[in-house]
Motif scaffolding. Structure first.
Motif, PDB file in Angstrom:
ATOM      1  N   MET A 163      -3.415   3.735   3.548  1.00  0.00           N
ATOM      2  CA  MET A 163      -2.944   2.834   2.287  1.00  0.00           C
ATOM      3  C   MET A 163      -1.617   2.602   2.507  1.00  0.00           C
ATOM      4  N   ALA A 164      -0.698   3.372   2.996  1.00  0.00           N
ATOM      5  CA  ALA A 164       0.586   3.095   3.431  1.00  0.00           C
ATOM      6  C   ALA A 164       1.055   2.305   4.501  1.00  0.00           C
ATOM      7  N   ARG A 165      -0.002   2.153   5.606  1.00  0.00           N
ATOM      8  CA  ARG A 165       0.130   1.236   6.753  1.00  0.00           C
ATOM      9  C   ARG A 165      -0.296  -0.185   5.989  1.00  0.00           C
ATOM     10  N   THR A 166      -1.086  -0.269   5.326  1.00  0.00           N
ATOM     11  CA  THR A 166      -1.600  -1.569   4.700  1.00  0.00           C
ATOM     12  C   THR A 166      -0.439  -2.162   3.799  1.00  0.00           C
ATOM     13  N   TYR A 167       0.169  -1.324   3.120  1.00  0.00           N
ATOM     14  CA  TYR A 167       1.257  -1.774   2.237  1.00  0.00           C
ATOM     15  C   TYR A 167       2.441  -2.129   2.836  1.00  0.00           C
ATOM     16  N   ARG A 168       2.753  -1.468   3.920  1.00  0.00           N
ATOM     17  CA  ARG A 168       4.021  -1.623   4.917  1.00  0.00           C
ATOM     18  C   ARG A 168       3.584  -2.876   5.529  1.00  0.00           C
ATOM     19  N   PHE A 169       2.466  -3.138   5.883  1.00  0.00           N
ATOM     20  CA  PHE A 169       2.050  -4.355   6.884  1.00  0.00           C
ATOM     21  C   PHE A 169       2.405  -5.555   5.982  1.00  0.00           C
ATOM     22  N   ALA A 170       1.556  -5.303   4.690  1.00  0.00           N
ATOM     23  CA  ALA A 170       1.425  -6.519   3.902  1.00  0.00           C
ATOM     24  C   ALA A 170       2.905  -7.081   3.402  1.00  0.00           C
ATOM     25  N   THR A 171       3.704  -6.070   3.262  1.00  0.00           N
ATOM     26  CA  THR A 171       5.115  -6.322   2.767  1.00  0.00           C
ATOM     27  C   THR A 171       5.945  -7.082   3.834  1.00  0.00           C
ATOM     28  N   THR A 172       5.836  -6.500   4.999  1.00  0.00           N
ATOM     29  CA  THR A 172       6.346  -7.125   6.154  1.00  0.00           C
ATOM     30  C   THR A 172       5.923  -8.710   6.606  1.00  0.00           C
TER      31      THR A 172
END
Length: 76
Positions: free
Chosen positions: A1-10
């Motif tokens: 979940m954290a990877r997805t959030y970080r990627f989406a934000t980026t």
């Protein structure tokens, strides 16, 4: 979940109309280095970061004023 959030934000922070400093973008997003960012980017989109921006720029040229203008696009 954290990877997805970080990627989406980026991805949402990328402005395809401006030059992009990939190393700075990766660092400010919390990626270990530019290569780590590139691997994550390809894992999520199937494209390199540079190719992804080319696709977004092409879309914006071909569809000016589209409702998705300013939003990240899925891969081709």
């Amino acid at each position: 979940m954290a990877r997805t959030y970080r990627f989406a934000t980026t991805v949402l922070s990328i402005n395809p109309a401006e030059p992009i400093d990939w190393a700075d973008l990766a660092s400010s997003a919390g990626y270990f280095d530019q290569a780590h960012f590139g691997h994550e980017f390809r894992a999520f989109t199937g494209l390199t970061p540079t190719r992804y921006v080319e696709v977004r720029r092409r879309f914006l040229r071909e569809h000016p004023g589209h409702v998705l203008d300013g939003w990240p696009l899925p891969a081709d």
